[in-house]
Design a protein around this motif. Sequence first.
Motif, PDB file in Angstrom:
ATOM      1  N   ALA A 130       0.836  -1.198   0.000  1.00 51.06           N
ATOM      2  CA  ALA A 130       0.000   0.000   0.000  1.00 51.06           C
ATOM      3  C   ALA A 130       0.873   1.251   0.000  1.00 51.06           C
ATOM      4  CB  ALA A 130      -0.911  -0.011   1.228  1.00 51.06           C
ATOM      5  N   GLU A 131       1.984   1.185   0.754  1.00 47.37           N
ATOM      6  CA  GLU A 131       2.898   2.324   0.831  1.00 47.37           C
ATOM      7  C   GLU A 131       3.491   2.644  -0.542  1.00 47.37           C
ATOM      8  OE1 GLU A 131       2.227   0.825   4.787  1.00 47.37           O
ATOM      9  OE2 GLU A 131       2.844  -0.200   2.939  1.00 47.37           O
ATOM     10  N   LEU A 132       3.750   1.602  -1.332  1.00 47.60           N
ATOM     11  CA  LEU A 132       4.339   1.820  -2.648  1.00 47.60           C
ATOM     12  C   LEU A 132       3.333   2.461  -3.610  1.00 47.60           C
ATOM     13  CD1 LEU A 132       7.047   1.427  -4.024  1.00 47.60           C
ATOM     14  CD2 LEU A 132       6.199  -0.716  -4.983  1.00 47.60           C
ATOM     15  N   TYR A 133       2.065   2.063  -3.480  1.00 54.75           N
ATOM     16  CA  TYR A 133       1.027   2.713  -4.295  1.00 54.75           C
ATOM     17  C   TYR A 133       0.930   4.197  -3.949  1.00 54.75           C
ATOM     18  CZ  TYR A 133      -0.998  -1.421  -6.551  1.00 54.75           C
ATOM     19  OH  TYR A 133      -1.202  -2.524  -7.351  1.00 54.75           O
ATOM     20  N   VAL A 134       1.039   4.515  -2.661  1.00 53.31           N
ATOM     21  CA  VAL A 134       0.989   5.916  -2.240  1.00 53.31           C
ATOM     22  C   VAL A 134       2.174   6.681  -2.815  1.00 53.31           C
ATOM     23  CG1 VAL A 134       1.215   7.470  -0.258  1.00 53.31           C
ATOM     24  CG2 VAL A 134      -0.347   5.527  -0.137  1.00 53.31           C
ATOM     25  N   LEU A 135       3.354   6.086  -2.736  1.00 55.20           N
ATOM     26  CA  LEU A 135       4.547   6.753  -3.261  1.00 55.20           C
ATOM     27  C   LEU A 135       4.418   6.991  -4.763  1.00 55.20           C
ATOM     28  CD1 LEU A 135       7.370   7.889  -2.996  1.00 55.20           C
ATOM     29  CD2 LEU A 135       8.271   5.541  -3.116  1.00 55.20           C
ATOM     30  N   ARG A 136       3.953   5.958  -5.491  1.00 54.81           N
ATOM     31  CA  ARG A 136       3.802   6.137  -6.936  1.00 54.81           C
ATOM     32  C   ARG A 136       2.773   7.219  -7.244  1.00 54.81           C
ATOM     33  NH1 ARG A 136       2.354   1.313 -11.170  1.00 54.81           N
ATOM     34  NH2 ARG A 136       0.258   1.589 -10.301  1.00 54.81           N
ATOM     35  N   GLY A 137       1.702   7.253  -6.437  1.00 53.85           N
ATOM     36  CA  GLY A 137       0.693   8.298  -6.629  1.00 53.85           C
ATOM     37  C   GLY A 137       1.270   9.684  -6.433  1.00 53.85           C
ATOM     38  N   LYS A 138       2.122   9.845  -5.430  1.00 50.95           N
ATOM     39  CA  LYS A 138       2.739  11.152  -5.175  1.00 50.95           C
ATOM     40  C   LYS A 138       3.644  11.561  -6.341  1.00 50.95           C
ATOM     41  CE  LYS A 138       2.844  10.873  -0.095  1.00 50.95           C
ATOM     42  NZ  LYS A 138       3.747  10.738   1.074  1.00 50.95           N
ATOM     43  N   SER A 163      -5.183  11.866 -12.576  1.00 51.19           N
ATOM     44  CA  SER A 163      -6.197  10.802 -12.602  1.00 51.19           C
ATOM     45  C   SER A 163      -5.576   9.447 -12.297  1.00 51.19           C
ATOM     46  CB  SER A 163      -6.897  10.766 -13.964  1.00 51.19           C
ATOM     47  OG  SER A 163      -5.964  10.515 -15.007  1.00 51.19           O
ATOM     48  N   SER A 164      -4.372   9.215 -12.836  1.00 51.88           N
ATOM     49  CA  SER A 164      -3.669   7.957 -12.563  1.00 51.88           C
ATOM     50  C   SER A 164      -3.233   7.888 -11.104  1.00 51.88           C
ATOM     51  CB  SER A 164      -2.455   7.836 -13.484  1.00 51.88           C
ATOM     52  OG  SER A 164      -1.804   6.606 -13.289  1.00 51.88           O
ATOM     53  N   ALA A 165      -2.867   9.038 -10.544  1.00 49.96           N
ATOM     54  CA  ALA A 165      -2.482   9.100  -9.127  1.00 49.96           C
ATOM     55  C   ALA A 165      -3.666   8.725  -8.249  1.00 49.96           C
ATOM     56  CB  ALA A 165      -1.981  10.487  -8.778  1.00 49.96           C
ATOM     57  N   ALA A 166      -4.852   9.210  -8.611  1.00 51.01           N
ATOM     58  CA  ALA A 166      -6.059   8.901  -7.838  1.00 51.01           C
ATOM     59  C   ALA A 166      -6.318   7.396  -7.804  1.00 51.01           C
ATOM     60  CB  ALA A 166      -7.262   9.631  -8.432  1.00 51.01           C
ATOM     61  N   GLU A 167      -6.055   6.718  -8.911  1.00 44.22           N
ATOM     62  CA  GLU A 167      -6.230   5.267  -8.967  1.00 44.22           C
ATOM     63  C   GLU A 167      -5.270   4.568  -8.000  1.00 44.22           C
ATOM     64  OE1 GLU A 167      -5.716   4.081 -12.999  1.00 44.22           O
ATOM     65  OE2 GLU A 167      -7.459   5.211 -13.730  1.00 44.22           O
ATOM     66  N   ASP A 168      -4.050   5.063  -7.927  1.00 41.59           N
ATOM     67  CA  ASP A 168      -3.072   4.475  -6.997  1.00 41.59           C
ATOM     68  C   ASP A 168      -3.484   4.699  -5.546  1.00 41.59           C
ATOM     69  OD1 ASP A 168      -1.417   3.311  -8.825  1.00 41.59           O
ATOM     70  OD2 ASP A 168       0.081   4.915  -8.837  1.00 41.59           O
ATOM     71  N   PHE A 169      -3.966   5.882  -5.237  1.00 42.99           N
ATOM     72  CA  PHE A 169      -4.395   6.170  -3.864  1.00 42.99           C
ATOM     73  C   PHE A 169      -5.599   5.306  -3.476  1.00 42.99           C
ATOM     74  CE2 PHE A 169      -2.646  10.694  -4.588  1.00 42.99           C
ATOM     75  CZ  PHE A 169      -1.372  10.291  -4.173  1.00 42.99           C
ATOM     76  N   THR A 170      -6.499   5.108  -4.430  1.00 48.16           N
ATOM     77  CA  THR A 170      -7.664   4.252  -4.171  1.00 48.16           C
ATOM     78  C   THR A 170      -7.228   2.823  -3.882  1.00 48.16           C
ATOM     79  OG1 THR A 170      -9.067   5.605  -5.611  1.00 48.16           O
ATOM     80  CG2 THR A 170      -9.829   3.371  -5.128  1.00 48.16           C
ATOM     81  N   LYS A 171      -6.255   2.334  -4.653  1.00 54.55           N
ATOM     82  CA  LYS A 171      -5.737   0.985  -4.442  1.00 54.55           C
ATOM     83  C   LYS A 171      -5.052   0.872  -3.081  1.00 54.55           C
ATOM     84  CE  LYS A 171      -4.666  -3.247  -5.573  1.00 54.55           C
ATOM     85  NZ  LYS A 171      -5.710  -4.304  -5.681  1.00 54.55           N
ATOM     86  N   ALA A 172      -4.324   1.899  -2.703  1.00 60.52           N
ATOM     87  CA  ALA A 172      -3.652   1.900  -1.393  1.00 60.52           C
ATOM     88  C   ALA A 172      -4.672   1.810  -0.277  1.00 60.52           C
ATOM     89  CB  ALA A 172      -2.794   3.157  -1.245  1.00 60.52           C
ATOM     90  N   LYS A 173      -5.772   2.539  -0.426  1.00 54.40           N
ATOM     91  CA  LYS A 173      -6.834   2.505   0.580  1.00 54.40           C
ATOM     92  C   LYS A 173      -7.432   1.119   0.685  1.00 54.40           C
ATOM     93  CE  LYS A 173     -10.928   5.145   2.020  1.00 54.40           C
ATOM     94  NZ  LYS A 173     -11.805   6.289   1.666  1.00 54.40           N
ATOM     95  N   GLU A 174      -7.628   0.449  -0.452  1.00 51.22           N
ATOM     96  CA  GLU A 174      -8.164  -0.918  -0.470  1.00 51.22           C
ATOM     97  C   GLU A 174      -7.219  -1.888   0.246  1.00 51.22           C
ATOM     98  OE1 GLU A 174      -8.735  -1.884  -4.548  1.00 51.22           O
ATOM     99  OE2 GLU A 174     -10.436  -0.501  -4.819  1.00 51.22           O
ATOM    100  N   LEU A 175      -5.926  -1.596   0.195  1.00 54.08           N
ATOM    101  CA  LEU A 175      -4.922  -2.459   0.832  1.00 54.08           C
ATOM    102  C   LEU A 175      -4.721  -2.134   2.313  1.00 54.08           C
ATOM    103  CD1 LEU A 175      -2.233  -2.625  -2.018  1.00 54.08           C
ATOM    104  CD2 LEU A 175      -3.778  -4.457  -1.284  1.00 54.08           C
ATOM    105  N   GLY A 176      -5.514  -1.181   2.828  1.00 54.77           N
ATOM    106  CA  GLY A 176      -5.465  -0.914   4.267  1.00 54.77           C
ATOM    107  C   GLY A 176      -4.740   0.339   4.692  1.00 54.77           C
ATOM    108  N   TYR A 177      -4.331   1.173   3.732  1.00 56.26           N
ATOM    109  CA  TYR A 177      -3.632   2.410   4.106  1.00 56.26           C
ATOM    110  C   TYR A 177      -4.598   3.345   4.831  1.00 56.26           C
ATOM    111  CZ  TYR A 177       0.269   5.690   3.670  1.00 56.26           C
ATOM    112  OH  TYR A 177       1.336   6.527   3.943  1.00 56.26           O
ATOM    113  N   ASP A 178      -4.076   4.172   5.713  1.00 57.49           N
ATOM    114  CA  ASP A 178      -4.875   5.095   6.520  1.00 57.49           C
ATOM    115  C   ASP A 178      -5.806   5.924   5.624  1.00 57.49           C
ATOM    116  OD1 ASP A 178      -5.833   7.214   8.122  1.00 57.49           O
ATOM    117  OD2 ASP A 178      -4.074   7.117   9.411  1.00 57.49           O
ATOM    118  N   SER A 179      -7.093   5.752   5.823  1.00 60.36           N
ATOM    119  CA  SER A 179      -8.082   6.402   4.949  1.00 60.36           C
ATOM    120  C   SER A 179      -8.046   7.928   5.067  1.00 60.36           C
ATOM    121  CB  SER A 179      -9.490   5.887   5.264  1.00 60.36           C
ATOM    122  OG  SER A 179      -9.826   6.128   6.616  1.00 60.36           O
TER     123      SER A 179
END
Length: 284
Positions: free
Chosen positions: A240-248, A257-273
């Motif tokens: 999840a942390e890596l999805y957040v980093l890629r989104g940033k 828009s692609s960043a938003a998809e990564d953040f959404t995936k990170a949230k699904e993996l349990g990252y702090d909402s």
Amino acid sequence: YIYIYYMIRIRFKYLLLGIGLLLSLSAIKAQKYTDLIEKSYEYLDKNDLPAAEESLKAAMHLEPANPHNYALLTNLGTIQRRQGKYDDAILSYTAALSNHPDNETILSSRASLYTEMGNLEKAIIDYTSIIFYQPKNENAYYYRGLIYLQDKNFMAAENDFNKVLEINEKSVRGRVGHALLEKQRGNYDQSERIFNYLISEKPNDWSLYEGRADLYFMMGKNARAMADVQKVFTESEPTAELYVLRGKIKIAQLEKSSAAEDFTKAKELGYDSKVIDELMKMTK
């Protein structure tokens, strides 16, 4: 005398029957205890965490004085932790430690949970306890150093990372600790040199690429950061942390828009909402 003899024989016979019955009941009880433990493993295999939790509680309720219950309490704590029942998990780990205060596995489990809960002071106490019982425990020094780093106690963190290298001069973790320390201090070039060295020595350690990618992002070297991130995505299972980093990084590259998809995936993996919600504002 004959009457007394027969009465003694009858009483002795019933005494033996009584002892036999008690032994049988004890064996049945022990079997049920074992069966309940086995059942908890079956539930875990099915990812039925609530049922696994109840099986372990039932086993301990059946034999509350069983000396093996500390292991069941440890497993129970981990199952509760996976369900997000953090306070219950702490109670289970603490109960397990009551008769085994020097058990590294239980202390480490509780310390890492305290860290996850943000209770850094108690986490440090647990890692310090491990070090007291095992003065050459590299992991305890490393994780305590990370907590000191998070708390911006750079001197204490440096001492712990130095201790790791003193115990094992080839330790990758000890050097990673120093790379993270230099990054926190703002010594980016020094941190980069350490990461480059470690990657040259351990080219298949994907966590190193993730660490260097975060450093490159902080240095504003977004293309290099993305190259390291994509390598981890290609070769390993992204966190999840890596999805957040890629989104940033994508936001810095104006790919919102692609960043938003990564953040959404990170949230699904349990990252702090709450953190994700703040990041999503940057994608509008």
